[in-house]
Motif scaffolding. Structure first.
Motif, PDB file in Angstrom:
ATOM      1  N   LEU A  34      -1.355  48.758  16.443  1.00 42.86           N
ATOM      2  CA  LEU A  34      -1.994  48.568  15.143  1.00 42.86           C
ATOM      3  C   LEU A  34      -3.511  48.660  15.254  1.00 42.86           C
ATOM      4  O   LEU A  34      -4.107  48.120  16.178  1.00 42.86           O
ATOM      5  N   GLN A  35      -4.125  49.327  14.295  1.00 41.81           N
ATOM      6  CA  GLN A  35      -5.576  49.479  14.209  1.00 41.81           C
ATOM      7  C   GLN A  35      -6.029  48.933  12.855  1.00 41.81           C
ATOM      8  O   GLN A  35      -5.717  49.512  11.828  1.00 41.81           O
ATOM      9  N   GLY A  36      -6.717  47.800  12.850  1.00 42.12           N
ATOM     10  CA  GLY A  36      -7.207  47.229  11.603  1.00 42.12           C
ATOM     11  C   GLY A  36      -6.133  46.551  10.772  1.00 42.12           C
ATOM     12  O   GLY A  36      -6.345  46.265   9.606  1.00 42.12           O
ATOM     13  N   LEU A  37      -4.967  46.314  11.345  1.00 40.78           N
ATOM     14  CA  LEU A  37      -3.872  45.612  10.683  1.00 40.78           C
ATOM     15  C   LEU A  37      -3.418  44.468  11.580  1.00 40.78           C
ATOM     16  O   LEU A  37      -3.530  44.552  12.792  1.00 40.78           O
ATOM     17  N   VAL A  38      -2.898  43.435  10.966  1.00 44.30           N
ATOM     18  CA  VAL A  38      -2.335  42.309  11.700  1.00 44.30           C
ATOM     19  C   VAL A  38      -0.820  42.360  11.523  1.00 44.30           C
ATOM     20  O   VAL A  38      -0.327  42.443  10.405  1.00 44.30           O
ATOM     21  N   PHE A  39      -0.082  42.312  12.633  1.00 42.93           N
ATOM     22  CA  PHE A  39       1.368  42.470  12.584  1.00 42.93           C
ATOM     23  C   PHE A  39       2.016  41.495  11.608  1.00 42.93           C
ATOM     24  O   PHE A  39       2.908  41.864  10.851  1.00 42.93           O
TER      25      PHE A  39
END
Length: 86
Positions: A34-39
């Motif tokens: 993930l890039q710039g997202l939180v799982f």
């Protein structure tokens, strides 16, 4: 860069599968992609952009890397529209 929809998530193990647009086979992704997202903020049905690369464990398969919010997610694709799972 490809676009797809998150089809399945395993919150406890930190991975999921993306269905690429126009494809019938899902692509695996790990939370580390993930890039710039939180799982924990992802949900099934969320549209994301990603790149594919051969899977280290099985080169016949692909895995998603550089998974990002799509441009329509918010200003400049910053993920502002990502919803928290409760």
């Amino acid at each position: 860069m490809a676009t797809g929809v998150i089809k399945r998530l395993d919150q406890e193990r930190g991975y999921g599968f993306i269905r690429p647009a126009g494809a019938s086979e899902d692509v695996f992704f790990h939370s580390s992609a993930l890039q710039g997202l939180v799982f924990d903020q992802l949900s099934e049905g969320r549209t994301v952009d990603f790149e594919k690369q051969p899977d280290d464990r099985d080169p016949r398969r692909s895995r998603a890397v550089n998974v990002r919010a799509t441009a329509e997610a918010g200003p400049a694709g910053d993920g502002a529209a990502v919803q928290h799972l409760d």
